[in-house]
Scaffold this active site. Structure first.
Site, PDB file in Angstrom:
ATOM      1  N   SER A 146       0.862  -1.188   0.000  1.00  0.00           N
ATOM      2  CA  SER A 146       0.000   0.000   0.000  1.00  0.00           C
ATOM      3  C   SER A 146       0.893   1.232   0.000  1.00  0.00           C
ATOM      4  O   SER A 146       2.073   1.152   0.399  1.00  0.00           O
ATOM      5  CB  SER A 146      -0.869   0.011   1.267  1.00  0.00           C
ATOM      6  OG  SER A 146      -1.477   1.275   1.472  1.00  0.00           O
ATOM      7  N   TYR A 159      -1.967  -1.051  10.621  1.00  0.00           N
ATOM      8  CA  TYR A 159      -2.104  -1.300   9.181  1.00  0.00           C
ATOM      9  C   TYR A 159      -0.861  -0.836   8.428  1.00  0.00           C
ATOM     10  O   TYR A 159      -0.285  -1.583   7.620  1.00  0.00           O
ATOM     11  CB  TYR A 159      -3.340  -0.586   8.633  1.00  0.00           C
ATOM     12  CG  TYR A 159      -3.474  -0.700   7.128  1.00  0.00           C
ATOM     13  CD1 TYR A 159      -3.877  -1.889   6.543  1.00  0.00           C
ATOM     14  CD2 TYR A 159      -3.176   0.378   6.303  1.00  0.00           C
ATOM     15  CE1 TYR A 159      -3.996  -2.001   5.165  1.00  0.00           C
ATOM     16  CE2 TYR A 159      -3.292   0.280   4.924  1.00  0.00           C
ATOM     17  CZ  TYR A 159      -3.704  -0.912   4.357  1.00  0.00           C
ATOM     18  OH  TYR A 159      -3.799  -1.021   2.994  1.00  0.00           O
TER      19      TYR A 159
END
Length: 269
Positions: A146, A159
């Site tokens: 990401s 995350y």
């Protein structure tokens, strides 16, 4: 080329195939003629996608519902593929989720689940399939990281940390595999309109400027192209390439307060 051409005795495994980028990866790979193994928890979604792909492309699609946070399920996936008489030519480690909020206020089991799925499942599946690929002298793995991998993220601390692991692990392993005929490609998507926000508690594509948003089909297409070519990394969207550089090189004394401010509404600040 490091993703081998489609063959009757091999498959490409796509995890997290029931929605979003995973679904689009499956469509892109089926469009190239690859037989697939679709993996996710939601069997009904997988069966629906498999039927679509079988009807649209000359490929075989196998469905394997599994919760990859369970180590036994990860081993079971490899056993399922072996039982089909196929080898794994490609693996797309796409399964994952994120949670927004102050880390200490999140449910501990849910927060830890990000590590189990985003890190441990990806780590184990990669290292379970790579030895066979090296032995055959061909194969490709796509690991989905990401844009969050490039900096700490107040409001999504765990995350971002899991995606930083994917970044460091995958790029190092790609280098270790140089000369073997096997590649690890890391995908760094920015905001994408998917169901990510349903679990995270917010929709990144609604909070970020529109020029950073890339549709899931475009992300998947670029990812598969990079996987076929054996590239080390791919960041879809020019804007996301710029923000990736900013995340890596902006001093943390400047970056972190800005990111905390941006996440403020999600943390109740």
């Amino acid at each position: 080329m490091t993703l081998p051409a489609p063959a009757a005795d091999s498959v490409v495994v796509v995890t997290g195939a029931s929605s979003g980028i995973g679904t689009e990866l499956a469509r892109s790979l089926a469009g190239l003629g690859h037989d697939l193994v679709l993996v996710a928890r939601r069997a009904d979604r997988l069966e629906e996608l498999a039927a679509e792909l079988r009807g649209a492309y000359p490929c075989e699609v196998l469905v394997h519902p599994a919760d990859l946070t369970d180590a036994a399920a990860r081993e079971g996936l490899l056993g399922f593929v072996a039982g089909s008489g196929r080898t794994i030519a490609g693996l797309c480690n796409n399964a994952g989720y994120g949670l927004a909020g102050r880390a200490w206020e999140l449910d501990l089991a849910d927060d830890r689940g990000q590590i189990e799925l985003n890190v441990l499942a990806l780590h184990d599946l990669t290292l379970l399939v790579v030895p066979g690929m090296v032995e055959r002298g061909r194969g490709a793995v796509l690991n989905v990281a990401s844009g969050a991998a490039f900096q700490p993220m107040p409001g999504m601390a765990t995350y971002a940390a899991t995606k930083a692991f994917v970044h460091a692990f995958s790029e190092a392993l790609h280098t270790e595999l140089s000369g073997t005929g096997v590649s690890i490609t890391t995908l760094y998507p920015g905001p994408v309109p998917t169901e990510f926000g349903d679990r995270a508690g917010f929709a990144p594509e609604q909070e970020m400027p529109g020029f950073l948003v890339v549709e899931a089909a475009d992300v998947a297409r670029q990812a598969v192209e990079a996987m076929v070519a054996g590239r080390r990394s791919v960041i879809p969207g020019a804007g996301n390439k710029v923000t990736g550089l900013l995340g890596r090189y902006t001093p943390r004394t400047v970056l972190l307060p800005v990111m905390k401010w941006q996440a403020g509404s999600r943390m109740g600040d």
